[in-house]
Design an enzyme around this catalytic site. Sequence first.
Site, PDB file in Angstrom:
ATOM      1  N   THR A  11     -14.491  18.755 -19.387  1.00  0.00           N
ATOM      2  CA  THR A  11     -13.824  17.618 -18.753  1.00  0.00           C
ATOM      3  C   THR A  11     -14.147  17.600 -17.264  1.00  0.00           C
ATOM      4  O   THR A  11     -14.083  18.630 -16.602  1.00  0.00           O
ATOM      5  CB  THR A  11     -12.304  17.711 -18.984  1.00  0.00           C
ATOM      6  OG1 THR A  11     -12.079  17.694 -20.386  1.00  0.00           O
ATOM      7  CG2 THR A  11     -11.575  16.549 -18.327  1.00  0.00           C
TER       8      THR A  11
ATOM      9  N   ASN B 204     -30.601  28.666   4.666  1.00  0.00           N
ATOM     10  CA  ASN B 204     -29.200  28.785   5.063  1.00  0.00           C
ATOM     11  C   ASN B 204     -28.962  29.818   6.159  1.00  0.00           C
ATOM     12  O   ASN B 204     -27.934  29.788   6.817  1.00  0.00           O
ATOM     13  CB  ASN B 204     -28.358  29.132   3.832  1.00  0.00           C
ATOM     14  CG  ASN B 204     -28.898  30.337   3.087  1.00  0.00           C
ATOM     15  OD1 ASN B 204     -30.060  30.366   2.694  1.00  0.00           O
ATOM     16  ND2 ASN B 204     -28.068  31.336   2.916  1.00  0.00           N
TER      17      ASN B 204
ATOM     18  N   HIS C 149     -19.100  21.014  -0.541  1.00  0.00           N
ATOM     19  CA  HIS C 149     -18.303  21.652   0.517  1.00  0.00           C
ATOM     20  C   HIS C 149     -19.095  21.946   1.794  1.00  0.00           C
ATOM     21  O   HIS C 149     -18.533  22.390   2.776  1.00  0.00           O
ATOM     22  CB  HIS C 149     -17.607  22.913  -0.004  1.00  0.00           C
ATOM     23  CG  HIS C 149     -18.494  24.096  -0.177  1.00  0.00           C
ATOM     24  ND1 HIS C 149     -18.444  25.174   0.668  1.00  0.00           N
ATOM     25  CD2 HIS C 149     -19.443  24.363  -1.084  1.00  0.00           C
ATOM     26  CE1 HIS C 149     -19.332  26.069   0.264  1.00  0.00           C
ATOM     27  NE2 HIS C 149     -19.944  25.603  -0.798  1.00  0.00           N
TER      28      HIS C 149
ATOM     29  N   CYS D  52     -26.845  42.334   8.420  1.00  0.00           N
ATOM     30  CA  CYS D  52     -26.461  42.974   7.175  1.00  0.00           C
ATOM     31  C   CYS D  52     -25.049  43.485   7.306  1.00  0.00           C
ATOM     32  O   CYS D  52     -24.383  43.315   8.308  1.00  0.00           O
ATOM     33  CB  CYS D  52     -27.377  44.134   6.934  1.00  0.00           C
ATOM     34  SG  CYS D  52     -27.412  45.194   8.375  1.00  0.00           S
TER      35      CYS D  52
END
Lengths: 382, 393
Positions: free
Chosen positions: A236, A148, A200, A321
């Site tokens: 659910t 990523n 997403h 960072c």
Amino acid sequence: MRQVYLDNAATTPLYPQVIEAMKTALEQYGNPSSLHHLGAGAEQMLAEARGEIAKLLKVSPGNIIFTSGGTEANNLAIKGTLAGKNRGILITSSIEHPSVLAVFARLEREGWKVLRLPVDGQGVVLLDKLEAALREPTALVSIMAVNNEIGTVQPLQDIVALVRARQPRAVIHVDAVQALGKIELEPARLGVDLMSVSAHKIHGPKGVGALYAARPDTLTPLLDGGGQEGGLRSGTENIPGIVGFGRAVMLTRQELARRTAKVARLRERFVQGLQELPCIVVSPARGVPHIVAVSFPGYRGEILLQALSGKGVYVSTGAACSGKKGNLSHVAEALGLDDETVTGMLRFSFSALNTEEEIDYALAMIRQVLAELAFIRGRRRR
Amino acid sequence: MYDKVLVRFGEVGLKGKNRAFFINSLARNIRRSLKQLGPGYSVSAPYGRLFVDLPPEHDFNAVSAALQKVFGLVSFSPVVRQELDMELIKEAALQELLADGRPATFKVAARRSFKNFPLNSMEINREVGGHLLRNCPGLKVDVHSPQRVVNIEVRPEGAFVFSRVIPGPGGLPVGVTGKGVLLLSGGIDSPVAGWLAMKRGIALEAVYFDTPPFTSPRALNKVERLAGILSRWAPVNLHVVNFTPVQTEIMKHVPEDLTITVMRRFMFRVAEVLARRVGALALITGESVGQVASQTLESMAVINSVVSIPVLRPLAGLDKVEIMDLSRRIETYDTSIEPYQDCCTLFVSPRPKTRPTLAQAEAAEAKLDVGSLVDAAVAGIDSRTIWREEVQS
């Protein structure tokens, strides 16, 4: 102000059709477990979405388990495989996503032996190290498909072949969150046991993902309850989210070739434009086209990010960072990048919704920001 | 349910001629503070005492919480009004005695200003005291140092009973001593300094030096939230200065080890101009002595020399641990320690001069157009009032 969104590895804008599909699903509020009409309608929507994801991955719908996202899929894959077991070692890479690394850190504290494979300068797992690691009886191997932070694509075929040859009983998990819809992903043909994906990152909604499991019956659930998702994910179902996921996958699949080609063109244009600027492209040339990590030596990534944000160009620091020493990204460390390169890093990530004009605008803004902040160069903390 | 609150103020009473001004300020601040609870609250100051009249429907805990944030208020007592009937008065006295945990010793202090009431003060004391003793086995009278005093005031309009004494925050009513410009950063110290200044009656004009893109919008949001927490006591005016042009010039022309000194000098200059503009009489900083390089006495002298306005440093005598304790007490700590403050450590030299001299600082500024940089910074100030606003992140 003009806004150019180049942070698609963080999340993506929803396709309008996804929003429409989700609206419909929100209005039809049935619970798939209910026996009446409304429940049946919801069950139908659930089945269609599952079918879409199965089609994209070229697997059977029965092998898809919906989760709350990539993190849960990774947790379910790894913890669900190892529950009740204690034999063998665990192998992963040193540049995994935190939702994999942190799971292994916990398992290590619980007594498992974990080997984290080093990578080369491009972020590719060193296969000879994998081979060496596989001499020990291995319970699980977990390697991400696409990194990523810099976009490295791992040689999954070679990795699977090695694992199967040396440790046929080892379970193989692939975190494919950044790979879905970006590279060809066929877990069954590849021969992996588990694969995590998320909605997403492909213009679907947040809060929904899925795990492909070749043998769902071998997994232990993280949550106990009403037995939804074949007992592997009680609770659910998030029908609107799942419907949105299904629609996003459908759209991804339909124009996969065109979209992939477009993103590749955008990357090409972007990298071309960067050549006139004082920077180094850190991402490997053979990485996924949608992620380009770039370092501007002498600058600080987070300042460039804020300056670009001020001009409507949204990017991420990626492997850079938050500014404090000792807080360097684990990926930067694994790649062996020097401090200056890491400090100046930004991650640009594209989607097919971006345009060439946007790329040009972003390049112009980068040029402008670099000039405005040029006085900082060479003035760094030691 | 209570009818009134009797408010006590300490130092306010000592201020001689200014007494009325102080009491009026306190009354105004109490009114402002109770406004959030709805209509029906009124504040009056008969005979040099301060009363809050409560509406029939009220939540006394909310009233109490609001009053505990009004500086200048030393303590307060909820008051019950009762009909002029000894049985009712006795019952009310018993309830009040037990209202906040049962004491071991007590006394009754009656005052009869309504001379037509059949019993005199001594008789009321005796009757009520006897009733309380009968109903609370083990309870004792102590007329010299009782744990609780049950006050009963008999007036034509009724009997007023009160006993609980709830401490207030002390200090002086905000506004009575004037305005001060607080240099507010996102750190632990400056909000505490601002709170201490407010406690001494200073209305805060907080100034934050924003340096986009060097600092993130989240750092600004954090400062807004800190101002929001301080505004639980009194309104805070927040002034945001775009400090980037100044910062940029400093980084271009000033030696690295003097950056922090010169930066602070500019902040003081801008703050002083702002102070004049808003009518503030002092600057307030979160500096403690000797804590970091910019807070040595040498540094303070060099920084302070650019302004003529007084600079208050409420934390000068406190240790870091004491400051942190205060910060937790006023609930700014958790926000202060969020990581955005130092997201950009770029400006801080690894080895700043701890003992800069005035000559060095002035030489370092020689290349800068100090006047126009300050003017531009002041011209671009963005101001707003924050009052009991829980600023969202």
